[in-house]
Design a protein around this motif. Sequence first.
Motif, PDB file in Angstrom:
ATOM      1  N   ARG A  19     -99.702  62.026 -14.275  1.00 39.67           N
ATOM      2  CA  ARG A  19     -99.270  61.315 -13.075  1.00 39.67           C
ATOM      3  C   ARG A  19     -98.815  62.226 -11.943  1.00 39.67           C
ATOM      4  O   ARG A  19     -98.633  61.780 -10.815  1.00 39.67           O
ATOM      5  CB  ARG A  19     -98.091  60.408 -13.421  1.00 39.67           C
ATOM      6  CG  ARG A  19     -98.471  59.328 -14.373  1.00 39.67           C
ATOM      7  CD  ARG A  19     -97.225  58.577 -14.758  1.00 39.67           C
ATOM      8  NE  ARG A  19     -97.578  57.228 -15.138  1.00 39.67           N
ATOM      9  CZ  ARG A  19     -96.712  56.221 -15.133  1.00 39.67           C
ATOM     10  NH1 ARG A  19     -95.475  56.421 -14.760  1.00 39.67           N
ATOM     11  NH2 ARG A  19     -97.100  55.032 -15.510  1.00 39.67           N
ATOM     12  N   GLU A 134     -86.521  52.263 -15.693  1.00 36.20           N
ATOM     13  CA  GLU A 134     -87.800  51.603 -15.373  1.00 36.20           C
ATOM     14  C   GLU A 134     -87.544  50.218 -14.763  1.00 36.20           C
ATOM     15  O   GLU A 134     -87.861  49.185 -15.337  1.00 36.20           O
ATOM     16  CB  GLU A 134     -88.672  51.507 -16.634  1.00 36.20           C
ATOM     17  CG  GLU A 134     -90.121  51.076 -16.388  1.00 36.20           C
ATOM     18  CD  GLU A 134     -90.924  52.046 -15.534  1.00 36.20           C
ATOM     19  OE1 GLU A 134     -90.553  53.225 -15.474  1.00 36.20           O
ATOM     20  OE2 GLU A 134     -91.912  51.614 -14.922  1.00 36.20           O
ATOM     21  N   ASP A 176     -90.520  57.142 -13.960  1.00 38.66           N
ATOM     22  CA  ASP A 176     -91.676  57.990 -14.264  1.00 38.66           C
ATOM     23  C   ASP A 176     -92.812  57.846 -13.256  1.00 38.66           C
ATOM     24  O   ASP A 176     -93.862  58.442 -13.420  1.00 38.66           O
ATOM     25  CB  ASP A 176     -92.213  57.658 -15.666  1.00 38.66           C
ATOM     26  CG  ASP A 176     -92.653  56.199 -15.786  1.00 38.66           C
ATOM     27  OD1 ASP A 176     -92.552  55.459 -14.791  1.00 38.66           O
ATOM     28  OD2 ASP A 176     -93.087  55.801 -16.882  1.00 38.66           O
ATOM     29  N   GLY A 177     -92.591  57.018 -12.208  1.00 43.86           N
ATOM     30  CA  GLY A 177     -93.725  56.768 -11.317  1.00 43.86           C
ATOM     31  C   GLY A 177     -93.423  56.877  -9.834  1.00 43.86           C
ATOM     32  O   GLY A 177     -94.318  56.739  -9.004  1.00 43.86           O
ATOM     33  N   ASN A 179     -91.699  54.782  -8.123  1.00 43.50           N
ATOM     34  CA  ASN A 179     -91.461  53.459  -7.545  1.00 43.50           C
ATOM     35  C   ASN A 179     -90.232  52.771  -8.140  1.00 43.50           C
ATOM     36  O   ASN A 179     -90.053  51.571  -7.932  1.00 43.50           O
ATOM     37  CB  ASN A 179     -92.702  52.579  -7.745  1.00 43.50           C
ATOM     38  CG  ASN A 179     -93.175  52.562  -9.198  1.00 43.50           C
ATOM     39  OD1 ASN A 179     -92.717  53.362 -10.013  1.00 43.50           O
ATOM     40  ND2 ASN A 179     -94.074  51.655  -9.525  1.00 43.50           N
ATOM     41  N   GLU A 180     -89.415  53.506  -8.897  1.00 44.43           N
ATOM     42  CA  GLU A 180     -88.294  52.882  -9.596  1.00 44.43           C
ATOM     43  C   GLU A 180     -86.944  53.183  -8.921  1.00 44.43           C
ATOM     44  O   GLU A 180     -86.819  54.134  -8.145  1.00 44.43           O
ATOM     45  CB  GLU A 180     -88.237  53.383 -11.055  1.00 44.43           C
ATOM     46  CG  GLU A 180     -89.498  53.151 -11.870  1.00 44.43           C
ATOM     47  CD  GLU A 180     -90.424  54.345 -11.865  1.00 44.43           C
ATOM     48  OE1 GLU A 180     -90.185  55.299 -11.074  1.00 44.43           O
ATOM     49  OE2 GLU A 180     -91.417  54.336 -12.618  1.00 44.43           O
ATOM     50  N   SER A 215     -90.523  56.392 -18.908  1.00 47.09           N
ATOM     51  CA  SER A 215     -89.086  56.154 -18.720  1.00 47.09           C
ATOM     52  C   SER A 215     -88.344  56.097 -20.053  1.00 47.09           C
ATOM     53  O   SER A 215     -87.182  56.499 -20.133  1.00 47.09           O
ATOM     54  CB  SER A 215     -88.870  54.876 -17.909  1.00 47.09           C
ATOM     55  OG  SER A 215     -89.322  55.088 -16.580  1.00 47.09           O
TER      56      SER A 215
END
Length: 301
Positions: A19, A134, A176-177, A179-180, A215
Amino acid sequence: MAGSLDPIETLVALDAGGRGIARLVRPGEARRAAESLFGGAGCLLLTGFVVRPGEAAETDGPSGTVALGRALHRLGKAVHYLADLPVLPLLEASGKALGEPLPLIPLPGEPAAALREARTALRSLRPTHLVAIERPGRAADGEYYNTRGLSVTAWNAPLDRLFLRRRGLVTVGVGDGGNEVGMGRVRRAVGRCLPHGATIASTVATDHLVVAGTSNWGAWALVAYLSLLAGRQLLPTPEEERRLIEAQVEVGGVDGITGQAAPTVDGLPLALHQRLLGLLRELTEYGLAQGDGRRATRWEG
Ligand code: ZN
Ligand code: ZN
């Protein structure tokens, strides 16, 4: 960013899904978050990311949240879980799978009512720590996004608002992305490093931010450091992880990447998660054998 990663951070930063999160990891953050939680009295936990309308929450988040909640409970902290409708069945199933009913605070389905009741819980419980693992965090335009840049606002309650006004409370975000909740701390890096980063980057910052390959792994890192601080192993076993994920899928949990109701997390097979957890347990045992939590911080690098 200055500093190097210790073995625990290195392991959970494994970017198995490719990612591009490696550059978002802040050395020492997870350890400092764990030290703060270790010194706290009570923790309110929040998890649950809904990828598609009408679905239960994804399998990344709940298992790590339960692992952290159980560790904190074992350390004598008051622990509660906020549970809006999509994640409630996953958390209930997790409690049953571990044979320990969890202190859940069920929230109503209507988004504004869910936020109101979550605020009431926060006021009455007066925790020292508020932790999101998350959980969607709003982007600059006020929307929640998945990692492909599509809005998921309509089916995720706006509980990230709890983190916007947070006087007298330490906040922790695990993601983990990009967007959290929590990623507001590294939003510029999210914009630079991740696909759709500029769109999806959450503006919601937390005092501590843990970024990991998934997460759940980020939450396990917190438990690993808590174990070192407490002088005893607090991580779940790989067998417990299997029971948790299978129980969550049975009640509707889906893989957040593939969308399948299968015992996988973020597209990665359960065996990979179990092996990583096993290795993290070994690392923790090794750290414990080296001495106490203070000595183990020589891993700071
Ligand atoms: Zn995520
Ligand atoms: Zn994830």
